[in-house]
Scaffold this motif. Structure first.
Motif, PDB file in Angstrom:
ATOM      1  N   ILE A  51       0.848  -1.254  -0.082  1.00  0.00           N
ATOM      2  CA  ILE A  51      -0.015   0.072  -0.054  1.00  0.00           C
ATOM      3  C   ILE A  51       1.068   1.206  -0.052  1.00  0.00           C
ATOM      4  O   ILE A  51       1.931   1.240   0.782  1.00  0.00           O
ATOM      5  CB  ILE A  51      -0.946   0.207   1.307  1.00  0.00           C
ATOM      6  CG1 ILE A  51      -1.741  -1.322   1.453  1.00  0.00           C
ATOM      7  CG2 ILE A  51      -1.608   1.276   1.179  1.00  0.00           C
ATOM      8  CD1 ILE A  51      -2.613  -1.182   2.760  1.00  0.00           C
ATOM      9  N   ILE A  52       0.706   2.209  -0.899  1.00  0.00           N
ATOM     10  CA  ILE A  52       1.408   3.616  -0.893  1.00  0.00           C
ATOM     11  C   ILE A  52       0.501   4.415   0.136  1.00  0.00           C
ATOM     12  O   ILE A  52      -0.454   4.952  -0.267  1.00  0.00           O
ATOM     13  CB  ILE A  52       1.554   4.141  -2.305  1.00  0.00           C
ATOM     14  CG1 ILE A  52       1.856   3.067  -2.894  1.00  0.00           C
ATOM     15  CG2 ILE A  52       2.314   5.381  -2.143  1.00  0.00           C
ATOM     16  CD1 ILE A  52       3.528   2.371  -2.916  1.00  0.00           C
ATOM     17  N   ARG A  53       1.198   4.984   1.386  1.00  0.00           N
ATOM     18  CA  ARG A  53       0.458   5.796   2.290  1.00  0.00           C
ATOM     19  C   ARG A  53       1.325   6.738   2.694  1.00  0.00           C
ATOM     20  O   ARG A  53       2.611   6.489   3.242  1.00  0.00           O
ATOM     21  CB  ARG A  53      -0.061   4.902   3.366  1.00  0.00           C
ATOM     22  CG  ARG A  53      -1.419   4.093   3.035  1.00  0.00           C
ATOM     23  CD  ARG A  53      -2.015   3.332   4.305  1.00  0.00           C
ATOM     24  NE  ARG A  53      -3.246   2.942   3.938  1.00  0.00           N
ATOM     25  CZ  ARG A  53      -3.673   1.714   4.719  1.00  0.00           C
ATOM     26  NH1 ARG A  53      -3.114   1.539   5.679  1.00  0.00           N
ATOM     27  NH2 ARG A  53      -4.823   1.285   4.247  1.00  0.00           N
ATOM     28  N   GLY A  54       1.103   8.185   2.496  1.00  0.00           N
ATOM     29  CA  GLY A  54       2.285   9.147   2.964  1.00  0.00           C
ATOM     30  C   GLY A  54       3.353   9.091   2.250  1.00  0.00           C
ATOM     31  O   GLY A  54       4.473   9.433   2.813  1.00  0.00           O
ATOM     32  N   GLY A  55       3.404   8.490   1.029  1.00  0.00           N
ATOM     33  CA  GLY A  55       4.663   8.440   0.316  1.00  0.00           C
ATOM     34  C   GLY A  55       5.546   7.279   0.601  1.00  0.00           C
ATOM     35  O   GLY A  55       6.396   6.943   0.122  1.00  0.00           O
TER      36      GLY A  55
END
Length: 487
Positions: A51-55
């Motif tokens: 997952i891509i979260r906050g970069g």
């Protein structure tokens, strides 16, 4: 998987094919994933590589591998290249879709009896093992009916609710929007950012679902400022106890449109108590039982108060509710929900487990769990699960009690850990450092969304004559301290 276009399509495809979805939140640790796969006897698992979260890239597939899952179909996260090596037997999303292309013809929906299972969801009990709750073909209709009746979701609407298919509000959102002819707005990213606020504006969302902790963050950071939410006709709120001041602020973001409080359960497939656009509303309160439900507040002797009388006590439900559970995969349904409950008009009432108040004005207010299950960030979890981890993090700890304590100003429960040390001389240990250790262990072994707000020390834990910890007494004592937990 996170709740995105792919996961919703996969969810609906499994149901339409006559199979049952097993819902597992993307935040779970490998041990929790493994438990749910074992209980449900799942045959395959869909997951993203990350997952891509906050970069940042947060791995998912590696957790699935560590959980020793069955065959996995692995989907690349948006914007990331798919170059990882898969286990023998696992396949990529691309290869999975190529296999489908080789099949000719259409795929009609498989007709199933109304009692057939469409979804297996999990809800924590007080035993340490999550209850496996089957949703039948009737449950989606229950979710859609609640949205139509209480939140006025209808054709042409755009419905958004930051949630996940691992929790009941994910499937609820799918059915509440699509069965009512509305569009579903899915945002890939954190809901506590200005980008999310812009998404709500640009998608022209008409019904926005929230949980109170998200609203609190919006208010503190002011990240919704400058965005036009005038298309919103109403808000929905569930998962936690709400705060009057914060929800008045929320209404102001959309020209003071109402907030419909909504409280239910995974085993109900929707709500049992809610608000209504046909009644005057009171902030942070419920105005009516949900359509098709009857509520009973029990006095200290376990007898129902008159249904129109004010009172406070444990909440019970009339046993017949369309779409609600009638079985559990790993527990006795009667023992969990009906054993020991009072009889009303010849029917054994259904246990729910919340403490509720009916005010003199006819509104209802929630006062937390009556048992040893707490609600953290909209996730129900048992004290036993948390204590099992906290008891083993430091050799100086004799035992712990995990308590959910509402802050003095109202709002979501805060997790407080009461600690008894093996040696009284250890009572001078750095409690803030111990809090950090507890946090690290809980987030690694149970759920990365859980956070300990404060740690208190006690010479011993209050117990019953049968040696059960009286967490309710601790909750009352900690609530009376009238101070905010240390953050």
């Amino acid at each position: 998987m996170p709740m995105n276009v792919n996961s919703v399509i996969i969810y609906l495809a499994i149901v339409l094919a006559g199979y049952a979805v097993v819902s597992i939140a993307d935040s779970f640790a490998p041990s929790e994933i493994s438990t749910r796969l074992t209980i449900s006897k799942a045959k395959a698992i869909f997951t993203q590589d990350s997952i891509i979260r906050g970069g940042k890239s947060i791995p998912l597939y590696s957790r699935v591998v560590d959980a020793q899952s069955p065959k996995a179909v692995v989907i690349p996260a948006k914007g990331s290249s798919f170059s990882m090596k898969l286990r023998d037997g696992d396949i990529s999303w691309h290869d999975f879709r190529e296999r489908v292309k080789q099949c000719k013809g259409v795929f009609p929906a498989v007709q199933m009896p109304v009692e057939a299972c469409t979804n297996i969801l999990f809800s924590s009990g007080t035993t340490g093992e999550p209850k496996a709750i089957p949703w039948t073909c009737a449950t989606p209709l229950r979710a859609a009916a609640d949205a139509w009746c209480h939140m006025d979701v209808r054709k042409g609407d755009v419905v958004a609710w930051p949630t996940n298919l691992g929790w009941m509000m994910g499937p609820w959102l799918v059915y509440a929007s699509l069965l009512n002819g509305a569009a579903m707005a899915l945002y890939n990213g954190s809901p506590v950012t200005s980008d999310f606020a812009k998404f709500i504006q640009d998608a022209r969302v008409t019904m926005l679902g929230v949980i109170p902790s998200i609203v609190r963050t919006w208010k503190i950071t002011n990240c919704t400022s400058g965005y036009d939410w005038s298309a919103i006709r109403c808000f929905g709120s569930t998962g936690e106890a709400s705060n009057v001041d914060e929800y008045l602020w929320l209404m102001g973001r959309a020209r003071y449109k109402p907030v419909i409080e909504y409280c239910g359960g995974t085993e109900i497939g929707g709500g049992f108590i809610t608000g209504s656009l046909l009644q005057p509303q009171s902030l942070a309160a419920f105005s009516t039982p949900a359509m098709g439900c009857s509520l009973f507040i029990l006095d200290n002797n376990g007898h129902p108060f008159p249904q129109d009388a004010p009172g406070m006590g444990e909440l019970a439900l009339y046993p017949v509710m369309f779409g609600s559970s009638s079985t559990l995969l790993n527990a006795n349904h009667y023992d969990v929900y009906f054993k020991g409950m009072p009889v009303w008009n010849g029917k054994v009432l259904r246990r729910h487990g919340d403490f509720f108040e009916r005010t003199s004005r006819g509104y209802y207010r929630a006062h937390g769990r009556a048992d040893d299950t707490m609600n953290l960030g909209g996730i129900k979890v048992s004290s036993v699960e948390i204590e099992r981890i906290c008891n083993s993090v430091d050799e100086n700890v004799l035992e712990t009690a995990a308590i959910g304590v509402p802050p003095p100003e109202g709002g979501p429960e805060q997790l407080v850990i009461a600690v008894v040390f093996k040696d009284s001389d250890n009572s001078s240990l750095d409690l803030n450092q111990l809090r950090i250790i507890f946090n690290s262990a809980l987030q690694k072994k149970l759920n990365p969304l859980f956070r300990v707000s404060s740690v208190v020390t006690l010479p011993s834990l209050p117990r019953t004559a049968s040696n059960k910890v009286m967490r309710r007494i601790l909750r009352q004592q900690l609530s009376q301290l009238d101070q905010k937990p240390k953050l």
